[in-house]
Design an enzyme around this catalytic site. Structure first.
Site, PDB file in Angstrom:
ATOM      1  N   GLY A 284     -20.015  14.771  15.079  1.00 18.07           N
ATOM      2  CA  GLY A 284     -21.049  15.796  14.478  1.00 18.07           C
ATOM      3  C   GLY A 284     -21.702  16.751  15.433  1.00 18.07           C
TER       4      GLY A 284
ATOM      5  N   GLN B 295       8.860  -3.637  -2.297  1.00 18.58           N
ATOM      6  CA  GLN B 295       8.186  -3.480  -3.545  1.00 18.58           C
ATOM      7  C   GLN B 295       8.986  -2.718  -4.525  1.00 18.58           C
ATOM      8  OE1 GLN B 295       4.654  -1.581  -4.758  1.00 18.58           O
ATOM      9  NE2 GLN B 295       3.697  -3.417  -5.132  1.00 18.58           N
TER      10      GLN B 295
ATOM     11  N   MET C 275       0.970  -0.958   0.071  1.00 26.05           N
ATOM     12  CA  MET C 275      -0.033  -0.062   0.032  1.00 26.05           C
ATOM     13  C   MET C 275       0.612   1.200   0.064  1.00 26.05           C
ATOM     14  SD  MET C 275      -2.919  -0.558   2.804  1.00 26.05           S
ATOM     15  CE  MET C 275      -1.819  -1.631   3.939  1.00 26.05           C
TER      16      MET C 275
ATOM     17  N   ASP D 105     -18.032  13.416   8.975  1.00 26.36           N
ATOM     18  CA  ASP D 105     -17.714  12.306   8.516  1.00 26.36           C
ATOM     19  C   ASP D 105     -17.016  11.528   9.615  1.00 26.36           C
ATOM     20  OD1 ASP D 105     -14.810  12.060   8.140  1.00 26.36           O
ATOM     21  OD2 ASP D 105     -14.761  13.984   7.034  1.00 26.36           O
TER      22      ASP D 105
ATOM     23  N   CYS E 275     -13.866   1.615   2.413  1.00 24.23           N
ATOM     24  CA  CYS E 275     -14.278   2.985   1.977  1.00 24.23           C
ATOM     25  C   CYS E 275     -13.103   4.013   1.262  1.00 24.23           C
ATOM     26  CB  CYS E 275     -14.683   3.734   3.384  1.00 24.23           C
ATOM     27  SG  CYS E 275     -13.275   4.147   4.395  1.00 24.23           S
TER      28      CYS E 275
ATOM     29  N   TYR F 250       1.275  -0.025 -14.434  1.00 26.89           N
ATOM     30  CA  TYR F 250       2.652   0.895 -14.347  1.00 26.89           C
ATOM     31  C   TYR F 250       3.579   0.371 -15.490  1.00 26.89           C
ATOM     32  CZ  TYR F 250       1.116   2.336  -9.693  1.00 26.89           C
ATOM     33  OH  TYR F 250       0.416   2.864  -8.784  1.00 26.89           O
TER      34      TYR F 250
ATOM     35  N   HIS G  42      -4.827   1.214 -13.297  1.00 25.80           N
ATOM     36  CA  HIS G  42      -5.628   2.541 -12.668  1.00 25.80           C
ATOM     37  C   HIS G  42      -6.461   3.292 -13.405  1.00 25.80           C
ATOM     38  CE1 HIS G  42      -3.642   1.589  -9.032  1.00 25.80           C
ATOM     39  NE2 HIS G  42      -2.410   2.073  -9.467  1.00 25.80           N
TER      40      HIS G  42
ATOM     41  N   ARG H  77       4.368  -9.148  -9.341  1.00 27.17           N
ATOM     42  CA  ARG H  77       2.847  -8.831  -9.115  1.00 27.17           C
ATOM     43  C   ARG H  77       2.325  -8.744 -10.612  1.00 27.17           C
ATOM     44  NH1 ARG H  77      -0.592  -4.570  -5.547  1.00 27.17           N
ATOM     45  NH2 ARG H  77      -2.506  -5.638  -5.960  1.00 27.17           N
TER      46      ARG H  77
ATOM     47  N   GLN I 234     -25.260   7.123  12.570  1.00 24.02           N
ATOM     48  CA  GLN I 234     -25.224   7.196  11.069  1.00 24.02           C
ATOM     49  C   GLN I 234     -24.792   5.983  10.310  1.00 24.02           C
ATOM     50  OE1 GLN I 234     -25.905  10.149   8.909  1.00 24.02           O
ATOM     51  NE2 GLN I 234     -26.967  10.664  10.657  1.00 24.02           N
TER      52      GLN I 234
ATOM     53  N   GLU J  32      -1.442  -3.287 -12.614  1.00 25.07           N
ATOM     54  CA  GLU J  32      -2.129  -1.934 -12.456  1.00 25.07           C
ATOM     55  C   GLU J  32      -1.749  -0.872 -13.409  1.00 25.07           C
ATOM     56  OE1 GLU J  32      -2.537  -2.138  -8.056  1.00 25.07           O
ATOM     57  OE2 GLU J  32      -2.759  -3.922  -8.664  1.00 25.07           O
TER      58      GLU J  32
ATOM     59  N   GLN K 263     -11.440   5.918   2.398  1.00 29.91           N
ATOM     60  CA  GLN K 263     -11.745   7.552   2.676  1.00 29.91           C
ATOM     61  C   GLN K 263     -10.149   7.823   3.604  1.00 29.91           C
ATOM     62  OE1 GLN K 263     -15.356   7.545   4.683  1.00 29.91           O
ATOM     63  NE2 GLN K 263     -14.806   9.764   4.605  1.00 29.91           N
TER      64      GLN K 263
HETATM   65  P1  NAP Z   1     -22.502  17.610   2.572  1.00 29.14           P
HETATM   66  O1  NAP Z   1     -21.815  16.909   1.680  1.00 29.14           O
HETATM   67  O2  NAP Z   1     -22.012  18.759   3.042  1.00 29.14           O
HETATM   68  O3  NAP Z   1     -23.663  17.920   1.228  1.00 29.14           O
HETATM   69  C1  NAP Z   1     -24.850  18.769   1.698  1.00 29.14           C
HETATM   70  C2  NAP Z   1     -25.356  19.322   0.297  1.00 29.14           C
HETATM   71  O4  NAP Z   1     -26.497  20.061   0.658  1.00 29.14           O
HETATM   72  C3  NAP Z   1     -24.627  20.153  -0.478  1.00 29.14           C
HETATM   73  O5  NAP Z   1     -24.574  19.573  -1.851  1.00 29.14           O
HETATM   74  C4  NAP Z   1     -25.140  21.373  -0.656  1.00 29.14           C
HETATM   75  O6  NAP Z   1     -24.981  22.070  -1.822  1.00 29.14           O
HETATM   76  C5  NAP Z   1     -26.761  21.432   0.080  1.00 29.14           C
HETATM   77  N1  NAP Z   1     -27.087  22.207   0.944  1.00 29.14           N
HETATM   78  C6  NAP Z   1     -26.308  22.740   2.122  1.00 29.14           C
HETATM   79  N2  NAP Z   1     -27.065  23.573   2.829  1.00 29.14           N
HETATM   80  C7  NAP Z   1     -28.273  23.768   1.968  1.00 29.14           C
HETATM   81  C8  NAP Z   1     -29.361  24.618   2.271  1.00 29.14           C
HETATM   82  N3  NAP Z   1     -29.523  25.348   3.278  1.00 29.14           N
HETATM   83  N4  NAP Z   1     -30.553  24.501   1.105  1.00 29.14           N
HETATM   84  C9  NAP Z   1     -30.401  23.565   0.261  1.00 29.14           C
HETATM   85  N5  NAP Z   1     -29.250  22.785   0.163  1.00 29.14           N
HETATM   86  C10 NAP Z   1     -28.134  22.908   0.914  1.00 29.14           C
HETATM   87  O7  NAP Z   1     -23.307  16.803   3.399  1.00 29.14           O
HETATM   88  P2  NAP Z   1     -24.044  15.443   3.232  1.00 29.14           P
HETATM   89  O8  NAP Z   1     -24.283  14.903   1.945  1.00 29.14           O
HETATM   90  O9  NAP Z   1     -25.028  15.357   4.287  1.00 29.14           O
HETATM   91  O10 NAP Z   1     -22.682  14.297   3.617  1.00 29.14           O
HETATM   92  C11 NAP Z   1     -22.287  14.493   5.027  1.00 29.14           C
HETATM   93  C12 NAP Z   1     -20.973  14.161   5.191  1.00 29.14           C
HETATM   94  O11 NAP Z   1     -20.899  12.567   5.082  1.00 29.14           O
HETATM   95  C13 NAP Z   1     -19.743  14.522   4.124  1.00 29.14           C
HETATM   96  O12 NAP Z   1     -19.148  15.533   4.440  1.00 29.14           O
HETATM   97  C14 NAP Z   1     -19.225  13.328   3.711  1.00 29.14           C
HETATM   98  O13 NAP Z   1     -17.881  13.401   4.206  1.00 29.14           O
HETATM   99  C15 NAP Z   1     -20.044  12.333   4.550  1.00 29.14           C
HETATM  100  N6  NAP Z   1     -20.433  11.125   3.489  1.00 29.14           N
HETATM  101  C16 NAP Z   1     -19.616  10.811   2.414  1.00 29.14           C
HETATM  102  C17 NAP Z   1     -19.937   9.919   1.488  1.00 29.14           C
HETATM  103  C18 NAP Z   1     -19.157   9.438   0.333  1.00 29.14           C
HETATM  104  O14 NAP Z   1     -18.035  10.212   0.081  1.00 29.14           O
HETATM  105  N7  NAP Z   1     -19.644   8.706  -0.518  1.00 29.14           N
HETATM  106  C19 NAP Z   1     -21.216   9.309   1.617  1.00 29.14           C
HETATM  107  C20 NAP Z   1     -22.183   9.772   2.622  1.00 29.14           C
HETATM  108  C21 NAP Z   1     -21.588  10.838   3.411  1.00 29.14           C
HETATM  109  P3  NAP Z   1     -25.256  23.518  -2.218  1.00 29.14           P
HETATM  110  O15 NAP Z   1     -24.751  24.245  -1.006  1.00 29.14           O
HETATM  111  O16 NAP Z   1     -24.536  23.583  -3.687  1.00 29.14           O
HETATM  112  O17 NAP Z   1     -26.978  23.519  -2.510  1.00 29.14           O
HETATM  113 FE1  SF4 Z   2     -10.458  -0.003   4.678  1.00 25.20          FE
HETATM  114 FE2  SF4 Z   2     -11.569   2.309   4.750  1.00 25.20          FE
HETATM  115 FE3  SF4 Z   2      -9.846   1.541   6.484  1.00 25.20          FE
HETATM  116 FE4  SF4 Z   2      -9.032   2.167   4.207  1.00 25.20          FE
HETATM  117  S1  SF4 Z   2      -9.853   3.837   5.505  1.00 25.20           S
HETATM  118  S2  SF4 Z   2      -8.375   0.701   5.355  1.00 25.20           S
HETATM  119  S3  SF4 Z   2     -10.699   1.339   2.862  1.00 25.20           S
HETATM  120  S4  SF4 Z   2     -11.801   0.879   6.331  1.00 25.20           S
END
Ligand code: NAP
Ligand code: SF4
Length: 665
Positions: free
Chosen positions: A642, A102, A27, A650, A339, A168, A254, A216, A413, A166, A341
């Site tokens: 939160g 590696q 990694m 997050d 994830c 390279y 990639h 690999r 959550q 991958e 992340q």
């Molecule tokens: P977020 O990422 O902050 O997105 C909130 C959305 O709501 C934005 O698109 C924003 O867009 C809109 N918004 C904000 N205030 C608003 C208002 N007063 N009226 C209307 N629209 C408004 O929040 P989230 O989607 O709830 O996610 C929360 C956190 O969870 C994120 O920071 C992320 O780290 C994590 N998360 C990540 C993933 C992933 O990466 N796959 C999945 C789930 C959760 P505009 O301001 O442009 O309108």
């Molecule tokens: Fe696995 Fe997510 Fe941890 Fe990376 S951050 S090691 S993908 S749980």
């Protein structure tokens, strides 16, 4: 009878016997090029060796300047490099393990100006174009690999892994999509495989017979113009002949537009591709990608798909994965939820790799949990990611911990996240942390929200009460068709055919994926996954890709996503996973409108102004995914997750804050 008998059979490599079949795969840790990197890597790998990994592979180090991945030097090409590295194998050996270095030449994937490749063909994921390597330079590259192998031995490593997958440099030479040469390094497969084969031969000659050489190989290319399985098998045989000890596998370049390690991929979903190689060679073959649980690893070995398994992120999530699996302690394993992340996504922003569900990973020398000298009564209010992390560490350190959770289950959550197709792994984290609390003797009060009077008897109170979904002040927000994402995901509201999603952050995207795939992808299955992404098992097909492309989508909802800002949709999603969500939504014709102003919501739908014009987007259901507000029902000295800061809610920050606070209590 051991719980995982195939996993814990020794593996005899001729000159050395590995105690089990678990390889900790390579990694990018982001520590390789840091001034304090070697000491931190030594501590990081030593913990994993102590945790039972039979063999560890370091992150990639280049054999020369051109092969560097980025601007910071991560190379093993001089005596001084070998000297600097000594501490790493020494620490691993002291912990009872083995480690190989590696060697990775990035070729056209390097993010610097002097990148080289078989032909001057730019990759779609790099703005920089490579320069074509001359014949003499290719010979020098082989010599550089060999010199690095000898230096690895001098540094004390047990072997090397030659990175040939991958996408390279060595992969680039193999595939016509990147190799358009007409000399002895291009054209026929025999010519195209000359470089990887000569690299292995030269490394063997330079390092001796009793030195592990892993090659690999790309078991499945997943790109147009990539090798077919029959060609990959021919390469594998030639690499075996050249002197490799083991064949490790990688899946996809990639630049492939098919997920290979994200949550969308089922556990062990690519092991079948390794089987092709196992049938082609006699040396042991290692399966990789999305192997995160001992039962998955055991099944792969029991089926005969591979001789060994490679787990990389699984060892970030739990350094003692192997030891716990050997003891049959499945409930005690912190499972990687794929994830990306805090590991891969960190690499792309220049931060050291860590892990969302194990914040200590990569911080072994900084985040140290010592037993308490003064036992305190600690109340943690809220059983989401932040509260779980804090309560578990505090209780394990020896505090008397009570965790209060107002709902009837732990997880916060994470309980919503686990409903999203592909995110089922989140339920593992909830179960694991619950188990840690139980073992550490923490008391858990479910279905109970304490008041300040009840908390008065505690020495410390930690507020981890999470968030409330934001209800934006749009006229008509109370309309019967409007629901929050919590209502929809928890099943309280059944969405109609036309859905408008207000807000396009991580949760907006998650809701769209759930709407489209909640029935089709209720469970993750390797066969369904392959069909969904147009992957074929026909051994004669280039890249293993269906020439017809992806099968057509039949979306059950017409979805429109709206946001006020003008930034691209999905810009806030994870660097290595966001594109998968965007691809899914594009396939299902999800409309995305940015730069909108919300006017009102009524029976006709959502009224907006965009580019100065009024529009109505019809909606049977309007789902609000407009971010969060902190939920702080009580005053407390400590706030985490939160409850402290909802804007950047997050799980990564929440779990880190929980662990850091608990380390200091
Ligand atoms: P977020 O990422 O902050 O997105 C909130 C959305 O709501 C934005 O698109 C924003 O867009 C809109 N918004 C904000 N205030 C608003 C208002 N007063 N009226 C209307 N629209 C408004 O929040 P989230 O989607 O709830 O996610 C929360 C956190 O969870 C994120 O920071 C992320 O780290 C994590 N998360 C990540 C993933 C992933 O990466 N796959 C999945 C789930 C959760 P505009 O301001 O442009 O309108
Ligand atoms: Fe696995 Fe997510 Fe941890 Fe990376 S951050 S090691 S993908 S749980």
């Amino acid at each position: 009878m051991p719980a995982y008998p195939h996993l814990f059979r020794p593996l005899d490599l001729g000159f050395v016997t590995l105690p089990n079949r678990i390889l900790m795969g390579s990694m990018h840790t982001g520590l390789e090029a840091r001034p304090d990197g070697m000491a931190r890597l030594a501590a990081f790998y030593a913990e994993r060796a102590k945790g039972g990994a039979a063999l560890i592979v370091t992150g990639g180090f280049s054999p020369n300047d051109a092969g560097e991945l980025g601007l910071h030097r991560a190379q093993v090409s001089t005596k001084a490099d070998a000297e600097r590295h000594r501490v790493v194998p020494r620490a691993v050996h002291d912990a009872g393990g083995r480690i190989v270095l590696q060697l990775l030449h990035s070729g056209r994937y390097g993010f610097h100006k002097n990148i080289v490749a078989p032909s001057p063909v730019k990759s779609g994921i790099n703005p920089n174009a490579p320069r074509e390597l001359g014949d003499a330079e290719i010979e020098r590259t082989i010599a550089d690999f060999a010199a690095s192998a000898a230096l690895a031995r001098e540094a004390g490593y047990d072997g090397i892994e030659v990175m040939g997958s991958e996408g390279y440099l060595l992969t680039q030479f193999l595939a016509v999509r990147a190799n358009q040469r007409a000399d002895r390094w291009g054209g026929s497969l025999e010519n195209r495989m000359r470089l990887p084969v000569e690299v292995v031969r030269a490394c063997r000659a330079a390092s001796g017979e009793d030195f592990i050489i892993i090659y690999r190989i790309s078991a499945l290319e997943l790109v147009e113009g990539g090798l077919a399985a029959t060609e990959i098998a021919a390469v594998a045989r030639a690499i075996e002949q050249a002197g490799a000890t083991l064949l490790n596998t990688g899946i996809g370049w990639h630049e492939a537009r098919i997920p290979t390690i994200s949550q969308a991929v089922p556990r062990g979903g690519f092991a079948w591709a390794t089987r092709n190689l196992k049938e082609a060679v006699k040396i042991p073959v290692i399966a990789s990608n999305r192997i995160n649980a001992p039962e998955t690893a055991e099944e792969i070995l029991a089926r005969g798909d591979a001789d060994m398994v490679s787990l990389a992120r699984a060892f970030l999530a739990d350094e003692a994965f192997a030891a716990k699996a050997q003891a049959g302690d499945r409930a005690g394993i912190n499972i990687c939820i794929a994830c990306n992340q805090a590991c891969l996504d960190h690499y792309f922003i220049g931060q050291p790799a860590s892990c969302v569900v194990n914040p200590r990973a990569g911080r072994e020398t900084k985040l140290v949990f010592t037993p308490v000298t003064k036992k305190k009564r600690v109340a943690v209010v809220g059983g989401g990611p932040a509260g779980l992390s804090c309560a578990a560490v505090a209780a394990e350190r020896g505090h008397d911990v009570v965790l209060f959770e107002k709902s009837t289950q732990l997880g916060g959550q994470f309980n919503l996240a686990k409903i999203i197709p592909g995110k089922q792994e989140f339920s593992e984290s909830i179960a694991y942390y619950g188990e840690r609390l139980r073992r550490a003797g923490a008391k858990v009060h479910l279905g109970h929200a304490p008041d300040e009077a009840e908390l008065g008897s505690f020495d410390e109170v930690v507020l981890a009460t999470g968030i409330d979904p934001r209800k934006p002040a749009i006229p008509g927000i109370g309309h019967k068709n409007v629901a929050s994402y919590v209502d929809v995901l928890s099943g309280r509201v059944l969405p109609g055919r036309d859905v408008v999603i207000i807000g396009a952050g991580g949760i907006g995207f998650d809701v769209a994926v759930w709407l489209l795939e909640r029935n089709a992808r209720a469970t993750l299955d390797a066969g369904e996954f392959a069909k969904h992404w147009g992957i074929v098992r026909d051994k004669a097909v280039s890249g293993g890709l269906d020439p017809k492309g992806f099968p057509p989508a039949h979306p059950v909802h017409r979805i429109t996503m709206l946001k006020r800002s003008a930034t691209p949709f999905g810009a806030t999603l994870g660097r290595t996973t966001g594109w998968v969500h965007r691809a899914e939504l594009a396939r299902n014709a999800v409309q995305m409108i940015k730069g909108v102003e919300y006017r009102r919501i009524d029976d006709a739908g959502v009224h907006i102004t965009v580019d100065g014009k009024e529009r109505v987007i019809p909606a049977d259901t309007v789902v609000i995914c407009a971010g969060q507000e902190p939920l702080r029902p009580l005053a407390a000295r400590y706030m985490i997750g939160g409850a402290k800061e909802a804007g950047e809610l997050d799980a990564k920050r929440a779990m880190l804050e929980g662990a850091e606070l608990a380390a200091a209590l």
